[in-house]
Design an enzyme around this catalytic site. Structure first.
Site, mmCIF file in Angstrom:
data_model
loop_
_atom_site.group_PDB
_atom_site.id
_atom_site.type_symbol
_atom_site.label_atom_id
_atom_site.label_comp_id
_atom_site.label_asym_id
_atom_site.label_seq_id
_atom_site.Cartn_x
_atom_site.Cartn_y
_atom_site.Cartn_z
ATOM 1 N N GLU A 9 -13.994 15.522 -48.027
ATOM 2 C CA GLU A 9 -15.120 15.523 -49.141
ATOM 3 C C GLU A 9 -14.510 14.378 -50.495
ATOM 4 O O GLU A 9 -15.866 13.751 -51.115
ATOM 5 C CB GLU A 9 -15.277 16.159 -49.741
ATOM 6 C CG GLU A 9 -16.596 17.093 -50.765
ATOM 7 C CD GLU A 9 -17.095 18.583 -50.859
ATOM 8 O OE1 GLU A 9 -17.570 18.897 -51.887
ATOM 9 O OE2 GLU A 9 -17.701 18.947 -49.563
ATOM 10 N N ASP A 14 -15.426 20.686 -47.188
ATOM 11 C CA ASP A 14 -14.975 21.258 -47.779
ATOM 12 C C ASP A 14 -15.697 22.150 -46.667
ATOM 13 O O ASP A 14 -16.822 22.248 -46.264
ATOM 14 C CB ASP A 14 -15.784 21.395 -49.600
ATOM 15 C CG ASP A 14 -14.701 21.464 -50.408
ATOM 16 O OD1 ASP A 14 -13.545 20.559 -49.683
ATOM 17 O OD2 ASP A 14 -14.966 21.206 -51.667
ATOM 18 N N TYR A 21 -9.346 28.344 -50.695
ATOM 19 C CA TYR A 21 -10.606 27.968 -51.155
ATOM 20 C C TYR A 21 -11.200 29.162 -51.934
ATOM 21 O O TYR A 21 -11.246 30.543 -51.890
ATOM 22 C CB TYR A 21 -11.113 27.846 -49.524
ATOM 23 C CG TYR A 21 -12.564 26.872 -49.870
ATOM 24 C CD1 TYR A 21 -12.293 25.363 -50.618
ATOM 25 C CD2 TYR A 21 -14.219 27.782 -50.278
ATOM 26 C CE1 TYR A 21 -13.613 24.921 -49.811
ATOM 27 C CE2 TYR A 21 -15.082 26.961 -50.271
ATOM 28 C CZ TYR A 21 -15.179 25.831 -50.211
ATOM 29 O OH TYR A 21 -16.431 24.936 -50.497
#
Length: 864
Positions: free
Chosen positions: A9, A105, A329
């Site tokens: 990303e 992601d 995350y």
């Protein structure tokens, strides 16, 4: 030899993957090895657009062209990132590339970014999915060892596209329809709405409405001070028969509140100076640690403790995940860990002991955690526990916890956030805190007084937080002997009154969004409701920022306050009967359906059919009303009409005199006036300078509003605002107090119009050009600050400048240069370790705005 193309990303993630896998050679914008080609997007590279045949070229803000519901959407490149899109398209089409790896992601947005790129490139090559919860090298290697098939992600991909298309349909059609409605009577009054942002705003307006309509009720409380052999203690009178009601009228009822002053005084007289009997019950109580953080709970706590905005917290958490690799995350809605994560947790705790992590890491931080990490490991507290390890409570991502990477070189805000996450992680494995709760009832003349005590017996998880976690403990009660009589030495009557509900902070608004408007304190219940919330953890921060940017909300310290523009929008939508845009529960239901789609429980076609129906309904309702017929709870101004003395009442679009033709539009130059501002204008015939106006080009400006001799409002930018004073009259400053000496000619400086000016810089015989705006880059400069600037050469640190180029807020001092011009000086920061100290940077207003400040030292422009 065939290769796979890995698309990340962001460039930083591509770099991490290259280091983790090894064997790559760096080219201009990509890496290459024997098995892989590796590159990245830079966030979103493509955006939705209407197909050419359905695009409205002219009159797009007209009802005649609404609704716009194309049978499908096209994609168009985002101009600033188009070179990167061309590179990825070229790499996808390379003949030696026979497969793609989606390394964006792990979530909806990452899936959308990748799929849009592949769609644009018209690629039919097979896809595999890299699913990372952590950015450590070990996690990346493990992720590549178990790549998922692209087909497994169909539900997530459908939900991502549906979210994007539904937001486009509702946002474009809703905004155009409401703008067309508000612009019927002339002008262009941009009125933005959104599938999630507008119901969020509805929560704010509903709360503010309750605050404005709130009428305080007086009540009384009795507090007795009791003397016994061992000392004194206090107790509150209470009604033993009290039962909490369930109606809104009962909202302020409490067992200890007395609503009749005469009864309260009678009870005071009855009990004061009398003896009483004591009964006491003591029982043990436990308190579990809070659950692990998801993004929303992290944002709430960071806002409550440090005042961080939701957007700032997300940015810090993302940096800790992506740049420093010390957190997992962050864009998650889960507060549990996978059931097979026990070994990873133990390895993480070993890192937090600080042993064997090597030099260069933050030893001070690790020293805080070491004793607790050691204790957890030594006592084997990491065991299967459904409250912590539970696959059923995880969707795509698990809770936010520290990684196997020890921290180093964290900034102060990053350190604060990391510390919050680590302490929560350590606390959740500790046993419950244990208390002894004592409830003492003292009866005087048959009237009960309650005293409660709470003693911490075993701190358990609270030990991780030290004093910070133990605040509020009431402590031991003075002992009373069995059957001892105590004396009510004094009975104090405290008079107080009910209070309105508090305004939302970002912390409480995030809670309300998470529960689709239902304020729920219980963490377990809140987690169960989260699936029907407004937005997702990843989008809520941006929704709040959008509402602030569109002037629907103002931030006052930590409070968020809806503006007149917000109330006007809710009046319009409620009057039109469009609950789809105002009901948090209904819109939360859409989010729940998207989550079902991710799990393959709902089809994309069914969801989009419902969104199209909703869009058609919004436009049809807006077309069917006239602005004069919109019902609403409109008020009356206290100030009479300046023309005839009659009453001035508010309607949907105006403040209108009921006795003559005098009226004032609510919206002027895209800015909506508050009722209080109109009161000031009518009373003083002038208000300002005020911010928030926009000219025809959409650029912000500030102005004073005055009523002229015909009682019509007009902009006043101050004499000589355009640098032309040749025909101006002399200005009389005799009734004003000088703010200081002019830095250019030593004459006096006064406030005049939109600026602070040298007395010799105005009028036909001006000989000086010193002028500094009262509002600079949307930051008000108060008289006290101008006095400081003139006297000492600089103001205090001002925190609400908004860059004309980046649109971001910044803080700076205003300083007086050697030539007398006013410029910016930025706060001096401590240099990083081993870096040479940086000199303070001083900018003139020209360099900050990108425009010359020679004629006007303030970036204030007249409406075009």
């Amino acid at each position: 030899m065939s290769k796979k193309l890995i698309i990340a990303e962001k460039p930083s993630v591509a770099g991490d993957i290259a280091r983790a896998l090894g064997g790559f050679t760096k080219h201009d914008e990509y890496f290459e090895s024997e098995d892989f080609v590796l590159s990245s997007a830079v966030g979103h590279l493509l955006e939705l657009t209407c197909p050419e045949d359905y695009e409205v070229k002219r009159g797009k803000w007209s009802f005649a062209h609404l609704p716009v519901i194309p049978p499908h959407f096209d994609l168009r490149p985002i101009e600033k990132s188009e070179p990167r899109l061309k590179l990825l398209t070229r790499l996808i089409k390379r003949k030696d590339v026979d497969g793609l790896v989606n390394a964006c992601d792990a979530g909806r947005e990452g899936e959308l970014i990748f799929n849009y790129i592949v769609q644009h490139a018209k690629s039919g090559k097979p896809v595999q999915r890299l699913w990372l919860q952590s950015m450590t090298q070990q996690a990346i290697k493990e992720g590549f060892s178990r790549l998922r098939a692209g087909a497994e992600m169909k539900g997530l991909a459908d939900a991502a596209v549906c979210r994007s298309e539904s937001d486009w349909l509702v946002g474009i059609n809703g905004t155009r329809a409401m703008t067309a409605f508000n612009s019927k009577t002339g002008g262009f009054h941009l009125t933005t709405v959104g599938r999630v942002q507008t119901p969020t705003l509805a929560l704010m307006v509903e709360r503010e409405d309750k605050i404005r309509k709130f009428k305080a009720r007086p009540y009384w409380e009795l507090e007795g001070c009791f003397t016994c052999t061992a000392g004194t203690y206090k107790g509150k009178w209470f009604d033993e028969k009290f039962a909490k009601g369930k109606t809104e009228e009962d909202e302020h009822q409490r067992a200890e509140r007395l609503w009749d002053e005469s009864r309260a005084k009678a009870l005071q007289a009855k009990c004061a100076g009398r003896s009483g009997d004591v009964s006491e019950e003591t029982k043990p109580s436990t308190q579990l640690s809070p659950l692990l953080f998801d993004l929303t709970s992290l944002q709430r706590e960071a806002n409550s403790r440090f005042g961080f905005s939701a957007k700032s917290t997300l940015g810090l958490a993302q940096a800790l995940y992506e740049k420093h690799k010390v957190l997992t995350y962050p864009r998650t809605d889960a507060r549990a860990l996978p059931e097979d994560y026990l070994p990873t947790v133990k390895a993480t705790l070993a890192i937090l002991t600080g042993e064997g992590v090597g030099k260069g890491h933050d030893e001070t931080l690790l020293a805080r955690y070491s004793p607790f990490a050691h204790q957890i490991l030594a006592r084997q507290w990491v065991i299967p526990n459904k409250r912590i390890f539970n696959n059923a409570k995880i969707s795509d991502h698990f809770a936010i916890i520290p990684t196997l990477q020890a921290p180093k070189h964290l900034s102060e805000p990053e350190q604060k956030l990391y510390d919050m996450v680590v302490k929560r992680f350590l606390a959740v494995f500790h046993p419950a805190a244990e208390f002894m709760i004592s409830t003492r009832i003292t009866r005087v003349e048959g009237e009960p007084f309650k005293t409660e005590g709470k003693v911490l017996i075993n701190p358990g998880w609270l030990s991780v937080y030290g004093r910070e976690g133990q605040e509020g403990d009431e402590g031991n009660l003075v002992a009373v002997e069995p059957k001892e009589q105590v004396l009510a030495e004094e009975v104090v009557l405290n008079a107080t009154e009910t209070r309105p509900p508090p305004r939302y902070s970002e912390a409480t608004l995030l809670s309300a969004m998470e529960g689709a408007g239902k304020m729920v304190d219980d963490e377990e219940l809140k987690a169960a409701m989260a699936g029907r919330g407004l937005g997702t953890p990843a989008t809520r921060a941006q929704i709040i920022e959008n509402l602030l940017g569109e002037q629907y909300l103002h931030r006052e310290n930590r409070e968020l306050q809806p503006t007149a523009k917000a109330f006007s929008l809710m009046t319009l939508l409620n009057g039109l009967g469009i609950p789809e845009l105002t009901s948090p529960e209904l819109t939360g239901d859409w989010e729940w359906k998207l989550a079902r789609m991710e799990r393959g429980e709902m089809s994309r076609e069914e969801f989009m059919k419902q969104i199209a129906k909703m869009t058609q309904h919004i436009v049809d309702r807006a077309k069917s009303y006239d602005s004069d017929t919109i019902p609403g709870d409109f008020g009356e101004l206290a100030t009479p009409c300046p023309k005839c003395g009659g009453k001035v009442k508010e309607t949907y679009k105006k403040f209108q005199c009921v006795a003559c033709d005098f009226s004032l539009w609510k919206i002027v130059a895209s800015r909506q006036f508050e009722a209080a501002e109109i009161e000031t204008l009518l009373t003083e015939r002038k208000i300002g300078p005020i911010t928030g106006f926009r000219n025809k080009m959409g650029r912000p400006f500030n102005a004073i509003i005055k009523l002229n001799t015909e009682n019509s409002p007009e902009f006043d930018f101050g004499q000589g605002a355009n640098g032309d004073d040749s025909n101006a009259e002399e200005v009389d400053f005799s009734q004003q107090e000088a703010l200081g000496a002019c830095p250019k000619c030593a004459s006096r400086v006064f406030g005049h119009g939109m600026a602070y000016v040298c007395e010799k810089s105005v009028g036909p015989s001006k000989s000086c050009n010193f002028r500094s705006g009262k509002v600079i880059l949307q930051q008000s400069v108060e008289e006290e600050q101008m006095k400081k600037l003139l006297a000492t050469g600089r103001t205090d640190l001002l925190k609400d400048f908004i860059s004309a180029r980046t649109k971001r807020k910044f803080s700076a001092f205003l300083v007086r240069g050697i030539d007398g011009k006013v410029g910016f000086e930025f706060e001096k920061r401590e240099p990083k370790t081993k870096s040479p100290p940086k000199a303070k940077k001083i900018l003139t207003e020209k360099s900050a705005t990108g425009k010359s400040a020679s004629k006007k030292e303030s970036p204030i422009k007249k409406a075009g």
